[in-house]
Structure formats: C-alpha cells, structure tokens
Design an enzyme around this catalytic site. Structure first.
Site, PDB file in Angstrom:
ATOM      1  CG  ASP A 129     -41.171  47.093 -14.716  1.00 44.26           C
ATOM      2  OD1 ASP A 129     -40.769  48.166 -15.176  1.00 44.26           O
ATOM      3  OD2 ASP A 129     -40.638  45.989 -14.946  1.00 44.26           O
ATOM      4  CD  GLU A 152     -34.487  48.861 -18.845  1.00 46.90           C
ATOM      5  OE1 GLU A 152     -34.317  47.864 -19.550  1.00 46.90           O
ATOM      6  OE2 GLU A 152     -35.317  49.743 -19.137  1.00 46.90           O
ATOM      7  CG  ASP A 190     -39.299  50.294 -19.000  1.00 47.15           C
ATOM      8  OD1 ASP A 190     -38.807  49.155 -18.941  1.00 47.15           O
ATOM      9  OD2 ASP A 190     -39.684  50.821 -20.070  1.00 47.15           O
ATOM     10  CG  HIS A 197     -38.006  41.437 -19.001  1.00 48.50           C
ATOM     11  ND1 HIS A 197     -37.278  42.168 -18.089  1.00 48.50           N
ATOM     12  CD2 HIS A 197     -38.656  42.347 -19.768  1.00 48.50           C
ATOM     13  CE1 HIS A 197     -37.487  43.457 -18.288  1.00 48.50           C
ATOM     14  NE2 HIS A 197     -38.317  43.591 -19.302  1.00 48.50           N
ATOM     15  CG  ASP A 198     -35.617  43.616 -21.753  1.00 48.06           C
ATOM     16  OD1 ASP A 198     -36.716  43.276 -22.243  1.00 48.06           O
ATOM     17  OD2 ASP A 198     -35.483  44.610 -21.009  1.00 48.06           O
TER      18      ASP A 198
HETATM   19  C1  GLC Z   1     -37.348  48.169 -21.110  1.00 45.80           C
HETATM   20  C2  GLC Z   1     -37.985  46.836 -20.797  1.00 45.80           C
HETATM   21  C3  GLC Z   1     -38.315  46.142 -22.073  1.00 45.80           C
HETATM   22  C4  GLC Z   1     -39.298  46.994 -22.844  1.00 45.80           C
HETATM   23  C5  GLC Z   1     -38.759  48.409 -23.046  1.00 45.80           C
HETATM   24  C6  GLC Z   1     -39.851  49.352 -23.455  1.00 45.80           C
HETATM   25  O1  GLC Z   1     -36.119  48.036 -21.722  1.00 45.80           O
HETATM   26  O2  GLC Z   1     -37.138  46.085 -19.979  1.00 45.80           O
HETATM   27  O3  GLC Z   1     -38.845  44.866 -21.874  1.00 45.80           O
HETATM   28  O4  GLC Z   1     -39.560  46.427 -24.102  1.00 45.80           O
HETATM   29  O5  GLC Z   1     -38.229  48.939 -21.858  1.00 45.80           O
HETATM   30  O6  GLC Z   1     -40.709  49.606 -22.397  1.00 45.80           O
END
Ligand code: GLC
Length: 531
Positions: free
Chosen positions: A100, A265, A202, A327-328
C-alpha cells in the site's frame, strides 16, 4: 487477447489487513512473521498476489494509513528484514507482493511535517498545504474531512491552517511541489529495488486540490449520522485538472522496474474512473472498480447493467477488475447474507478482469459488533455506525481460543467473531460444501480455464429478472455462468439451447448434464456450466 497476459491480468489479488491476519509473536496484533507462516495457506487457496495494507512506522491514528516513515516497518509488524524475507518466501511460492502506498498525506509525526510546521520559511513548508485563516480567523474554506469536521487545523506556532482531508494527524501533502514529488517517487524505488511487485495507491484521485481553494458544494440531503465523506461533493478536492500528469509520473517510475502492477484506489463514477487508465494506457493498470462494494442494491438486473456498462466503457486494451470487499466497507457476507455471498463469490471469480478478495471473505466471515469502548477507527469514533472495526477483526484459523490467530489467553486487538468455532479455515477445509471449499474450487477453476481468466465476456439476455447470465469464451471453449439473486427457486429461460454440463454449483453438490431450455436454480444458487 493477442499478447501473453501479465500475471496481474490472469491472477487473483488477496488483500491482507496485517493487524488481523496472523499474530506471529503473541501480542494480540498480526504481523509479518505471522503472514509468512500462512503463505502456504495462500498458495493452497490458489491466489496469485497479496496486497498488504500499510506496514510502515505509524502512530496508528488511522491504523497505518498515517505513515511516519515510508521506508521502514513498524515494530508491531516486525523489521525491514522480515519484509525482505516475506518477499523472498512469497516469491518462492509464486506469490507476488503488493504494498500500500499512501501519497496523499503523511502522519503529523513524519519528520517532513515536523520540519514543515517548524517555521513559515522552512524548505519543507511547501511540502504540505498551509494557508492563512479566512478574514474572520476561521478555516480558509468549507472543506470537510472524510472522518468528520473541518478539513483544516490551525497551528498556533506559525499562525496558519494545514489541510487534512482525513484525520487531524494526517496532514495532506502538496503534490504541486516538485521536490516532494521526487521524494515520493524515490519511496516507490526503494521498495521496487527490494522486489516489491507493485502498489495499491491510496486515494489516488484526491492528490490535487483546487489552487483557488473554492468551497465544495454541500450535498442537500446529507443528515447527521450519514458518513461524513458524503457530506460534500468533492468538486474542488477530487479528480482535479493536472492529476493525470502525476499518475503518469508514478506509472513511469514503476515501469523503470519492468513488469510491476499499479493499482489505484479511486471512488469515481465509471466514465471518470476510465480516465485513470490513461489516454495511452500509461496510468494505472487497474483503477479499482468498486461498484460491487458501493452499490446500495444487490439485485440481478442492477448487477447485470453494472457489469455490462463497465465492460462497454472500458477503453480499448484496458483490463477490467472487480472488488467485493475491503477494509473500508462492511463485509460481503454481512451485506448480502452468507447464502447470497456464495453466489457473489462465484460472480467475482468468473467475471472478466482481475478479482480482489478481502482476507476472511473466502470463509464467509461476517462483521463483528464492536462495543464503543473497544473501537479504534477514527471514522467510527466520529460516528459508531460508520466504524470500520467490525470488518477488520482477526482471521479465523481454527476452533482453539482466539481462533488460532493469537495464543489462548492473549487479548486480541479487536475481538474474535463469536461464530469462529464453526467458521474457520481448519473446519472449512474439512467440509466439502463449505464457503472456503467453494472459494478454492473457483480459484482453481479460474486458473485451469483460460475462458475464465482471459476469455471474452458477453451478457446473455433472459426473461427472469431475478437471475443474471453471462458467457465466457476462449478459443473453442465456452462457459456459461448463471446466478440466482433471489431467496426462492427460479427457472432461467431461454438460454442458448441444448445441453450443458454443470461443473460447479455454489451448493457444491451437483455436477451433471442439464437442459438449458429451462434451467432450474435453487435459492441463491449460482452455476458454472460448460457448453
Ligand atoms: C483510503 C484507505 C482508508 C484510509 C484512507 C486515508 O481510503 O483505504 O482505510 O482511512 O484512505 O488514508
């Protein structure tokens, strides 16, 4: 497909949330040695790559997404040498390792930010987003944080506000600063040199913000209790002009190292998401396609048009991908129920495009209710209903206390699901009809049948609105996938006439010839049929 496909096209990605996968040192938190000890399981499961959520030093305000050093490993997870060993051990088993990369913000404890906040004329001042207060002394504009409240934090020492689109301990970097950009590309090189096979980047679509700091429009129907990230339209904080130049630079950096994968992402509507492949396919290889995790309704016609429209929108040569959980977001087996989640797993693993599986979803793991006092997630602390802890609980390995994740008697960082004694890897490996057996059979078939891993896709129209049927084809092989989204038995018709042979039902109890003129499916059943 004319060229030999890449590993990231034919393969399946498995997301590991390192805190929750396997505790190797008995402190109640998962770690890298724990992951190494489970690589044989992942090989058995038959995935191709693991993506690790952040393992870097971090004060853990956002559980590792607040990074204090991009080129080391948090002692909770192990040492840099453990990471190096993980890469070697994974490669030995033909598993790729994806990290990541979190470029939108650092931790406020990162030395760069410490320098930046120390004075207005520090050389790293401009590496972050500092601005004067508005005329009334308040924040420079109305932007709100994804975790709730203003996205601006006043810093006494220098009398300016800094931007944090997430937690107050996650200051946003200024991607218009060329020195910072180069420093971040060097972070990528650091890991690529160590054999990392790619990155999941991310919040890629949020790196640039409006230079004029214009206010974002508010969503008129947002009400307290709704997720804070839905409060505003990100008109001036997301998908801004100039972003594609940065994405291209990142891709170029990866390309210096040969065949590595770049996953982005990106939560955007399909037509805007497609731009992240790049006009010359020179941006992300896989801009994450989150439609299955964001859809408010899970019914056959909706999913059918979703898949169809996505396939139609893909630029020439762009490779599709599908995500069912992360995970979100709440786990798929909680959103749809365990029965329909089996059909969803068949959908994920038979569609055209790279699938991403979230750890534990292969068992049908469900969300776990977390008492308020045990909540960790900053998003959950703002509003417990939006907390992400429920879908991050420890992996269920066996029926011993602590589910084989940590030794008995240790307090795990999040509680173990109450159902772990029945739903765990060891039990499901023994059960020929389990969720895990289904997942593994699908993964093994996907590897064995080029029609599934690289064949063409075609939606099949049929009359039953509760069912979705599609065709996968490669050279002279043809497979039909038919899924029942309803909790009652359904008859699917008409399908390509003649006979077919069911090679897999999500019930794992039938392999037989069937008459496709009127195919009967049980509640929630999905079938993979050889034509
Ligand atoms: C992304 C991650 C999430 C995190 C956010 C800030 O959306 O998947 O878990 O809280 O970024 O880094």
């Amino acid at each position: 497909m004319t060229q030999t496909p890449s590993w990231w096209q034919t393969g399946t990605i498995y997301q590991i949330y390192p805190r929750s996968f396997m505790d190797g040192n008995g402190d109640g938190i998962g770690d890298i040695p724990g992951i190494i000890s489970k690589l044989d399981y992942l090989r058995w499961l038959d995935v191709d790559a693991i993506w690790l959520s952040p393992i870097y030093p971090s004060p853990m305000a956002d559980f590792g997404y607040d990074i204090a050093d991009y080129t080391d490993v948090h002692p909770i997870f192990g040492k840099l040498s453990d990471m190096e060993q993980l890469i070697v051990e994974a490669h030995k088993r033909d598993l790729k390792v994806i990290l990541d990369f979190v470029p939108n913000h650092t931790s406020d404890e990162h030395p760069w930010f410490q320098e930046s906040r120390s004075s207005r004329d520090n050389p790293r001042r401009d590496w972050y987003m500092w601005h004067d207060p508005a005329s009334d002394g308040g924040p420079p504009n109305n932007w709100t944080s994804f975790f709730g409240g203003s996205a601006w934090q006043f810093d006494e020492q220098t009398g300016q506000y800094y931007l944090h689109m997430f937690d107050v301990k996650q200051p946003d970097l200024n991607w218009r600063n060329p020195d910072m950009r180069e420093a971040m590309y060097n972070v990528l090189r650091f890991w690529l040199e160590r054999g990392i096979d790619g990155f999941r980047v991310d919040v890629l679509w949020m790196l640039l913000k409006d230079e004029q700091l214009r206010d974002n429009p508010q969503h008129p129907d947002w009400k307290p209790g709704d997720p804070p990230y839905l409060r505003q339209e990100g008109r001036y904080t997301e998908d801004q002009p100039g972003i594609h130049e940065i994405v291209r630079e990142m891709r170029k950096t990866l390309d210096e190292f040969g065949e590595r994968v770049f996953i982005g992402e990106i939560y955007l509507p399909i037509h805007r998401l497609m731009h992240y492949y790049g006009e010359m396919l020179d941006e992300a290889h896989l801009p994450f396609n989150f439609q299955f995790v964001t859809t408010p309704t899970w019914e056959a016609r909706t999913i059918q048009s979703m898949v169809h429209e996505y396939e139609e929108a893909l630029p020439e040569g762009a490779w599709p991908n599908w995500v069912l959980g992360n995970h979100d977001r709440p786990r798929v087996a909680s959103r749809l129920g365990r029965e329909q989640a089996r059909a969803a797993q068949m959908l994920l693993l038979t569609l055209r495009g790279t699938p991403t599986c979230y750890y534990g979803d292969e068992l049908g793991m469900q969300d776990v209710a977390i008492p308020l006092e045990m909540m960790h997630d900053p998003q959950g602390k703002d509003n417990p209903a939006n907390g992400r802890d429920p879908n991050r609980t420890p992996m269920q390995w066996d029926d011993t206390p602590n589910a084989g994740f940590s030794p008995a008697g240790i307090q795990t960082w999040l509680p173990i699901a109450l159902d772990y004694q029945n739903n765990n890897v060891a039990a499901e490996q023994q059960d020929p009809r389990s969720f895990l057996t289904l997942t593994r059979t699908l993964l093994t078939l996907r590897r064995a049948l080029p029609a599934l891993s690289q064949g063409t896709y075609q939606t099949l129209d049929q009359d039953n609105a509760n069912c979705f049927a599609f065709l996968r084809e490669h050279e002279d092989t043809r497979y039909l996938v038919v899924l029942n989204f309803a909790e009652t038995e359904q008859v699917v018709k008409p399908l390509p006439t003649g006979q077919g042979h069911i090679i897999l039902s999500t019930y794992l109890d039938r392999e037989e010839d069937v008459d496709l003129a009127h195919l009967q499916l049980r509640a929630h059943e999905g079938c993979l049929i050889k034509l």
